[in-house]
Design an enzyme around this catalytic site. Structure first.
Site, mmCIF file in Angstrom:
data_model
loop_
_atom_site.group_PDB
_atom_site.id
_atom_site.type_symbol
_atom_site.label_atom_id
_atom_site.label_comp_id
_atom_site.label_asym_id
_atom_site.label_seq_id
_atom_site.Cartn_x
_atom_site.Cartn_y
_atom_site.Cartn_z
ATOM 1 N N TRP A 1 0.837 -1.214 0.000
ATOM 2 C CA TRP A 1 0.000 0.000 0.000
ATOM 3 C C TRP A 1 0.863 1.252 0.000
ATOM 4 C CZ3 TRP A 1 -2.466 2.399 4.920
ATOM 5 C CH2 TRP A 1 -1.580 2.340 6.002
ATOM 6 N N ASP A 2 2.144 1.089 0.314
ATOM 7 C CA ASP A 2 3.085 2.211 0.263
ATOM 8 C C ASP A 2 2.943 2.940 -1.076
ATOM 9 O OD1 ASP A 2 3.949 0.089 1.990
ATOM 10 O OD2 ASP A 2 5.898 1.038 2.206
ATOM 11 N N LYS B 1 1.594 0.547 16.322
ATOM 12 C CA LYS B 1 2.817 0.601 15.523
ATOM 13 C C LYS B 1 2.884 1.882 14.691
ATOM 14 C CE LYS B 1 5.376 -2.103 12.087
ATOM 15 N NZ LYS B 1 5.324 -3.280 11.216
ATOM 16 N N GLN B 2 1.792 2.197 14.020
ATOM 17 C CA GLN B 2 1.778 3.358 13.128
ATOM 18 C C GLN B 2 0.346 3.865 13.029
ATOM 19 O OE1 GLN B 2 2.809 0.416 9.881
ATOM 20 N NE2 GLN B 2 1.871 1.990 8.635
ATOM 21 N N GLU C 1 0.294 -3.163 12.778
ATOM 22 C CA GLU C 1 0.526 -4.603 12.608
ATOM 23 C C GLU C 1 0.937 -5.302 13.908
ATOM 24 O OE1 GLU C 1 3.378 -4.144 9.488
ATOM 25 O OE2 GLU C 1 1.851 -4.098 7.918
HETATM 26 O O1 IFM Z 1 3.542 -1.326 4.098
HETATM 27 C C1 IFM Z 1 4.408 -1.254 5.179
HETATM 28 C C2 IFM Z 1 3.630 -1.527 6.431
HETATM 29 O O2 IFM Z 1 2.618 -0.577 6.631
HETATM 30 C C3 IFM Z 1 4.544 -1.537 7.630
HETATM 31 N N1 IFM Z 1 5.611 -2.503 7.435
HETATM 32 C C4 IFM Z 1 6.405 -2.232 6.244
HETATM 33 C C5 IFM Z 1 5.547 -2.218 5.000
HETATM 34 C C6 IFM Z 1 6.400 -1.896 3.771
HETATM 35 O O3 IFM Z 1 6.944 -0.627 3.880
#
Ligand code: IFM
Length: 838
Positions: free
Chosen positions: A421-422, A664-665, A560
């Protein structure tokens, strides 16, 4: 260190500020010869009292637009008082002045100076680094600990092919690497980008005493390298041609004899070259995928002069040796590419020559920057870091066919080059707003994998399209099932099965592209199919309670750290948005196109969207991240760790993190960033206050999104701090992973933070909403972008706002619609509002 200084060094253009000079011999003949050699010679009226004039500014501006920086312009002035003088200009356009003008004897001396420029070209003088401050990153020395990151930072790419910045030395800690977008090898989770052959380098001696300087010229898309050892100076200029994607060009100059490369092309590390050959003009090598049938072929044509004794490389006399290498790549994801194609491209490049290729390359970069630059006044460090990010975003994505954009682009092999999704959510918005063909190519990558996504959904017993969390060649999921974590422990990876929000992310990307570009043809064609099939997926995915409430069970959200959760707010609200948006579009085109969507179907999407739970608590005004999150251990990261990216699972152990409110984010907050209109008004503030302190920023994607949101919430201190962290992720290797490639999502997030967060620019129902807020330390922020085919410039200070557009567009300021065109529209800050200036 570096090339010759002074007026007789190589310049890229000559500006004659005198009516008389151009018509006077011997200057006229010398100038004509120079122009014929491809060096623009511009004549303007004399400078009044030797001061910059409007004509001077306009001339420098035109050169700037052709990719020539003031520092690469030889300025000649002539007036009766001061006589004949020469120098070079400095600074960017608008403020360029000629500095250190020195007197020149007479016109013969000037003619000789111009003739020297032709000689410099004829003997292959490498161009010096000439971009102004704010456009150049300089790295001194070679440090084994940072070389892998450095190689990623110094990558030059042009969408199709990326060439890492390993030093042009035969012995170096990192090896040169060339990657081709979308060309993979291996199967399943092992699918990885196939490395291509790399241009060989001459075996220049180097050891720990070697003095090195490397400069990345972001404006011109060039890497300059200088190495010095025992009196031997090696100067290199290299680039991945933006005018001819797939062509790598390197000019190297050695101050004395240097043997030619043992091999003009080298096999990539750990890979076998499948075949190689020679033609009359060039050599070629090919790497081939053992599993997918694709391959990369490189052909190199080399020019070396003066030739001297080819065996030893000894030049006649003491003259430096110069070598130009033109390496042409042809890559094909599913068939072995034809060596003849590559050899003819290499030969063509050789015939055009280094100077021509350099000029067209610089010009292309100037065009790209003209639509994409972000100027931050009063913050030099952030300015440079921002351009570093934009440069790599532009380099990493092709604008033709389909663009598979891996998490690290073409700058490294991290995540094996898989597409996450990046690409859709973090990288694409920047390109939709600055270079739509690249964003379109990214969507084409998804469109062509729609059949695979439909098949995956079917195999899971669902309808519609289930896009993979990690995608590569054929659109099937390639997420590894397990890996070792940073502490060396073996952990299961469940994102491939459970991180389903990717389905809505792809739909969101398609919609975002249309919002910026107004590409109705795409919207009603492949874009609509993406929206419809993703909506169908969600419609078949939700579970309905007897009371009518709809749920999505067993997913992983952006956070995650928590796996297999029910009703993740991010997933549910994105699915809701997807269902609603698809219904809206289908309704709008129902009379024009038979999509096989009956009205009952899209009416049901609307009902499902209404029924989907989103975890909102009206008392706290907080969205619960997933069902049960509020019952987890109330651990506040901000109270136990400094506010910078932390891998909380390593710090606290994965079990504790699973059981705690450690994020995490950005997860819920990601909704406030992507689809704020899906959320209750006034919920940004309480959710930001609740979630940010609980966030570890364990993913590099996180800080930039928080920067954008803090800016929207008016907390400029926190916004600035988060922005600064995002801007340094790769420059300072904050996560220790830059060696595997640059974090393109962070870079895209940085642009979003600046443009959407601080400048408050966002497309909204066919208009461009603008609502800037600036931290006190910036004196101004200027954003250039493209909106519905028109170049738009937004410039703001704390007090003033000006919006201009090449062709008139509709803008929204404080909720009021205005038209902005080439003449610009200005506003002044009045309290918390913007008031139109007369
Ligand atoms: O897409 C990301 C994810 O949101 C977090 N772990 C790394 C992936 C790739 O950058």
């Amino acid at each position: 260190m570096g090339g010759a200084e002074g007026p007789d060094r190589r310049v890229e253009s000559v500006l004659l500020a005198s009516d008389r000079l151009v018509a006077t011999e011997p200057v006229a003949s010398a100038a004509a010869a120079l122009a014929a050699a491809g060096v623009p010679v511009v004549s303007i009226p004399p400078l009044p009292h030797g001061e910059p004039s409007a004509a001077w500014q306009a001339a420098l501006q035109r050169l700037w637009e052709a990719g020539i920086s003031p520092g690469a312009v030889l300025v000649v002035t002539h007036d009766d008082q001061a006589g004949l003088r020469v120098g070079t200009a400095t600074m960017g356009p608008g403020s360029a002045t000629a500095l250190a003008l020195s007197p020149l004897e007479d016109l013969d001396a000037l003619a000789r100076l111009l003739a020297t420029q032709i000689e410099l070209r004829q003997r292959g003088e490498p161009p010096g680094a000439s971009a102004p401050a704010g456009w150049m990153l300089t790295f001194d020395g070679i440090d084994p600990d940072t070389e892998r990151a450095r190689a990623a930072q110094l990558t030059t790419a042009a969408g199709r092919i990326g060439w890492n910045g390993a030093p042009s030395l035969a012995e170096s800690q990192v090896t040169a690497m060339v990657l081709a977008a979308g060309v993979y090898d291996g199967q399943g989770a092992d699918t990885h980008l196939l490395p291509g052959p790399v241009p060989g380098v001459s075996p220049t001696e180097a050891n720990s005493e070697t003095r090195a300087r490397r400069v990345l010229d972001l404006r011109g898309g060039l890497v300059h390298e200088t190495f010095e050892l025992n009196g031997l100076i090696t100067r290199v200029v290299r680039f991945a041609s933006l005018a001819r994607p797939g062509l790598l060009v390197r000019r190297a100059e050695w101050t004395r004899a240097c043997p030619p490369p043992t091999r003009p092309l080298a096999a990539p590390v750990g890979e076998l070259v499948s075949d190689e050959g020679t033609t009359a003009d060039s050599r070629w090598q090919r790497t081939r995928s053992g599993t997918l049938g694709g391959g990369i072929v490189a052909a190199v044509a080399t020019t070396r002069w003066p030739s001297g004794d080819p065996a030893s490389g000894t030049p006649p006399g003491d003259r430096p040796v110069v070598e130009d290498q033109f390496t042409a790549y042809v890559a094909d994801p599913s068939a072995p590419p034809d060596p003849e194609h590559a050899t003819s491209l290499a030969r063509q490049a050789e015939l055009l020559g280094f100077d021509h290729l350099l000029a067209e390359h610089r010009q292309q970069w100037a065009h790209r920057w003209a639509d994409a630059d972000v100027v931050i006044e009063g913050d030099d460090e952030l300015q440079l870091a921002t351009r570093f990010a934009l440069f790599h975003l532009m380099s990493s994505v092709s604008d033709e066919g389909e663009a598979a954009v891996g998490a690290r682009g073409l700058t490294g092999t991290g995540y094996r080059g898989h597409v996450f999704w990046d690409a859709d959510v973090f990288v694409l918005p920047f390109l939709a707003a600055t270079h739509p063909p690249s964003a379109r190519a990214m969507l084409e990558y998804r469109v062509r994998r729609l059949p695979a996504a439909l098949a995956t959904a079917r195999s899971l017993g669902r309808r519609g399209a289930r896009f993979p969390w990690e995608s590569a060649h054929d659109g099937r999921d390639v997420t590894p099932r397990s890996a070792r974590d940073r502490a060396g422990r073996f952990v299961a990876i469940r994102t491939g099965q459970l991180e389903e929000h990717i389905v809505a992310d792809v739909a969101w990307a398609a919609d975002t592209y249309v919002a910026w570009t107004g590409d109705v043809e795409f919207q009603r064609g492949p874009g609509l199919e993406l929206l419809v099939e993703t909506a169908r997926y969600w419609a078949s995915r939700v579970r309905i309670d007897p009371d009518g409430a709809a749920h999505i069970d067993g997913v992983i959200g952006p956070d995650e750290y928590h796996e297999c959760v029910d009703d993740n707010a991010f997933t549910n609200v994105m699915a809701r948005w997807n269902l609603r948006r698809a219904a809206e579009l289908v309704e709008a085109v129902a009379t024009e196109r038979d999509l096989g969507v009956r009205s009952e179907e899209w009416h049901r999407w609307r009902d499902l969207a209404e029924a989907l739970v989103d975890g909102y608590n009206p008392e706290t005004r907080i969205y619960e991240q997933f069902r049960g999150f509020s019952q987890l251990e109330p651990l506040v990261m901000a109270e136990i760790a400094p506010r910078r990216p932390i891998a909380a699972d390593l710090l606290l152990g994965p079990e504790r993190v699973h059981q705690a409110q450690v994020v995490k984010q950005a997860d819920v907050l990601m909704l406030h960033h992507l689809v704020p209109e899906e959320l209750r008004p006034g919920t940004l503030e309480p959710n930001l206050r609740f979630y940010e302190p609980r966030t570890a920023h364990g993913s590099s994607l996180s800080p930039a999104i928080h920067a954008a949101l803090f800016a929207r919430a008016g907390d400029l201190e926190q916004a600035y701090e988060a922005l600064r962290i995002a801007s340094r992720v790769d420059l300072d290797d904050l996560t220790g992973t830059t060696g595997g490639g640059l974090h393109l999502a962070t870079m895209g997030g940085l642009w979003q933070a600046l443009v959407q967060g601080f400048a408050g620019i966002r497309p909204r129902e066919g208009r461009l909403q603008v609502d800037p807020v600036l931290p006190p330390r910036w004196s101004g922020l200027e954003v250039t972008a493209r909106f519905h085919g028109s170049r738009v410039m937004v410039r703001c200070t704390g007090e003033d706002l000006r919006i201009s557009a090449e062709r008139p567009i509709e803008v929204l300021v404080d909720g009021e619609p205005w038209r902005a065109g080439p003449e610009g529209r200005s506003f002044r800050r009045k309290g918390s509002l913007w008031e139109a200036s007369r």
